[in-house]
Enzyme design. Structure first.
Site, PDB file in Angstrom:
ATOM      1  N   CYS A 292       2.579  24.407  -7.915  1.00 25.45           N
ATOM      2  CA  CYS A 292       1.326  24.347  -7.159  1.00 25.45           C
ATOM      3  C   CYS A 292       1.596  24.227  -5.669  1.00 25.45           C
ATOM      4  CB  CYS A 292       0.463  23.182  -7.649  1.00 25.45           C
ATOM      5  SG  CYS A 292       1.279  21.567  -7.565  1.00 25.45           S
ATOM      6  N   HIS A 319       1.065  14.276  -2.612  1.00 24.97           N
ATOM      7  CA  HIS A 319       0.675  14.908  -3.875  1.00 24.97           C
ATOM      8  C   HIS A 319      -0.011  13.895  -4.780  1.00 24.97           C
ATOM      9  CE1 HIS A 319       0.838  17.186  -7.585  1.00 24.97           C
ATOM     10  NE2 HIS A 319       1.352  18.225  -6.946  1.00 24.97           N
TER      11      HIS A 319
END
Length: 481
Positions: A292, A319
């Site tokens: 991602c 994150h």
């Protein structure tokens, strides 16, 4: 006078709302019957609500420096519906602006017929036969992929989600799988209706039958007994990341290609949709959709390198925590990850900076990277601290990235915001790989710092589906050209 203004605003809103409501079935019919996808300057209108349509028109002001109204686009949509179209992507916003430039010199119907002449050739199937897709794993990414694939099913002539392969958890496994697809604590309820067919051990989602197949190993599944053939298997378990492990899927009857939703090891092509799709070739059977974070930073790095040149840099990601971490302090084989994810910021490693080189070889050795896991369930932030080859300023750099987001081949990957009040939760459900936060940009000569948001779950899943479409050979002409 103020009361009169109040009535004017409300009457205008009702007028636009009524037209947007009339557009809904027209857009839906074009999509289901003809595989024609409508948008307004890149904002899809398929499966949109009335408010979504109005907001897409409002978004156009970023490009036009003026409002675009459904009053202006509605007549062109009516004219489009009168044509016998082949599959295509049609930007209603661009088409309308082009028509308005003619200042009424040509009738709407004639103008639309001329502009769409290349696809006004009659209804056609976009593939010789629908492409079967199987999800190997049905976790966070697997269920979001299911939602997107179901949403894009249309008439069923393109990608067909046929099955999800899992390990059986309990006697009421099917019921629990359906419930997890129906409700999501981060992304909200499923947009549609879900039931189960116990006889077929299947979830029925908006009319799409998704068999739940139980297996402990990839090669033991015989997909052909379920009528599944030449399937693309999307492995979202992350259990196997090298060619040897992923090749086990190809030993199963009914499988033609494999896609990993994690960084691939060895010689597996790591692909970021919109960047290096040229690596999708008939002779290759196994691909990786990278991570991602790689999907979030590569499009921006590519755009910057093309214009200014990237000499070196560091990527730091904040994150959201993941299922790999512990809810409360407990043993974990990795450093720090055993500490409570919802209560701590956790310094950890990321391979995203090195992974960039697999997608953009020209940046090999130029980037370092690290990550901090933070106590939010979704949406992450990448901070790009870069040395550029060419000096610039904040206005120039932001203007360039804005143009990339609005009108470029990276339009689906890069989004852009200039709002002073956005925070991470505002980007839950973003379909872009990343969103450039322009007000946070710092530029001093040939050094810049960019802040890039990304929905590390849904945005990434949209990138995965774009890659699946490419693997399946799905191509739509985009009009107007």
């Amino acid at each position: 006078m103020n009361n009169e203004k109040q009535h004017v605003y409300l009457r205008e809103w009702h007028r636009q709302e009524e037209l947007a409501e009339q557009m809904l079935p027209m857009i839906g019919q074009l999509y289901r019957d003809k595989n024609v996808m409508m948008s307004v300057y890149g904002r899809s209108l398929v499966n949109a609500t009335t408010i979504d349509i109005l907001k897409a028109h409002r978004f156009a002001r970023m490009i036009l420096d003026d409002e675009l109204s459904v009053v202006e686009t509605f007549p062109l949509l009516e004219a489009i519906c009168s044509l016998d179209l082949a599959p295509a992507r049609i930007d209603l916003g661009r088409l309308t602006v082009r028509y308005l430039e003619h200042e009424g010199k040509v009738a709407v119907e004639e103008f639309v017929k001329q502009e769409l002449a290349t696809v006004n050739t009659g209804r056609q199937a976009i593939l010789d036969e629908p492409q079967d897709v199987v999800l190997y794993g049905f976790g966070r990414i697997g269920r979001l992929l299911a939602r997107i694939l179901i949403e894009k099913a249309g008439s069923g002539e393109k990608l067909r989600l046929r099955a999800a392969v899992v390990r059986k958890g309990s006697e009421d496994d099917l019921l629990k799988r359906a419930s997890l697809l129906r409700r999501d604590s981060v992304h909200g309820p499923f947009n549609g209706i879900i039931t189960i067919d116990e006889e077929e051990n299947a979830i029925i989602a908006n009319g799409n039958m998704i068999r739940i197949i139980y297996s402990d190993s990839p090669e033991t599944v015989d997909y052909t007994q379920y009528g599944i053939r030449n399937a693309i298997v999307v492995d979202n378990t992350g259990k196997w990341r090298d060619r040897e492990g992923l090749s086990r899927h190809l030993k199963a009857n009914g499988v033609s290609q494999v896609l990993l939703t994690a960084p691939g090891k060895g010689d597996i092509p790591n692909i970021v949709a919109g960047i290096n799709n040229n690596l999708v070739q008939p002779e290759e059977k196994i691909y990786s959709a990278a991570s991602c974070t790689t999907n979030a930073i590569v499009p921006v790095l590519k755009a910057l390198h093309d214009r200014f040149g990237v000499v070196s840099g560091h990527v730091e990601t904040c994150h959201s925590y993941t299922n790999d971490q512990n809810l409360i302090d407990n043993y974990h084989k990795a450093d720090r990850r055993g500490r409570s994810a919802p209560l701590n910021m956790v310094i950890t490693e990321t391979g995203a900076a090195k992974a960039v080189a697999k997608v953009l070889p020209e940046l090999a050795g130029k980037l370092s990277g690290n990550a901090i896991r933070v106590p939010t369930p979704n949406v992450s932030l990448a901070i790009l601290n870069l040395e550029l080859d060419k000096a610039t300023d904040k206005a120039t750099l932001n203007s360039y990235l804005r143009s990339i987001s609005l009108d470029s081949p990276l339009q689906n990957q890069v989004d852009y915001t200039n709002s002073p009040d956005v925070v991470s939760s505002d980007y839950v459900g973003s379909r872009h790989a990343c969103i450039v936060d322009s007000l946070a940009t710092i530029v001093e000569g040939n050094r810049c710092v960019l802040y890039v948001w990304y929905d590390n779950e849904f945005g990434y899943s949209c990138q995965v589906v774009r890659l699946v479409q490419d693997m399946a050979g799905l191509e739509w002409p985009t009009l107007p050209q």
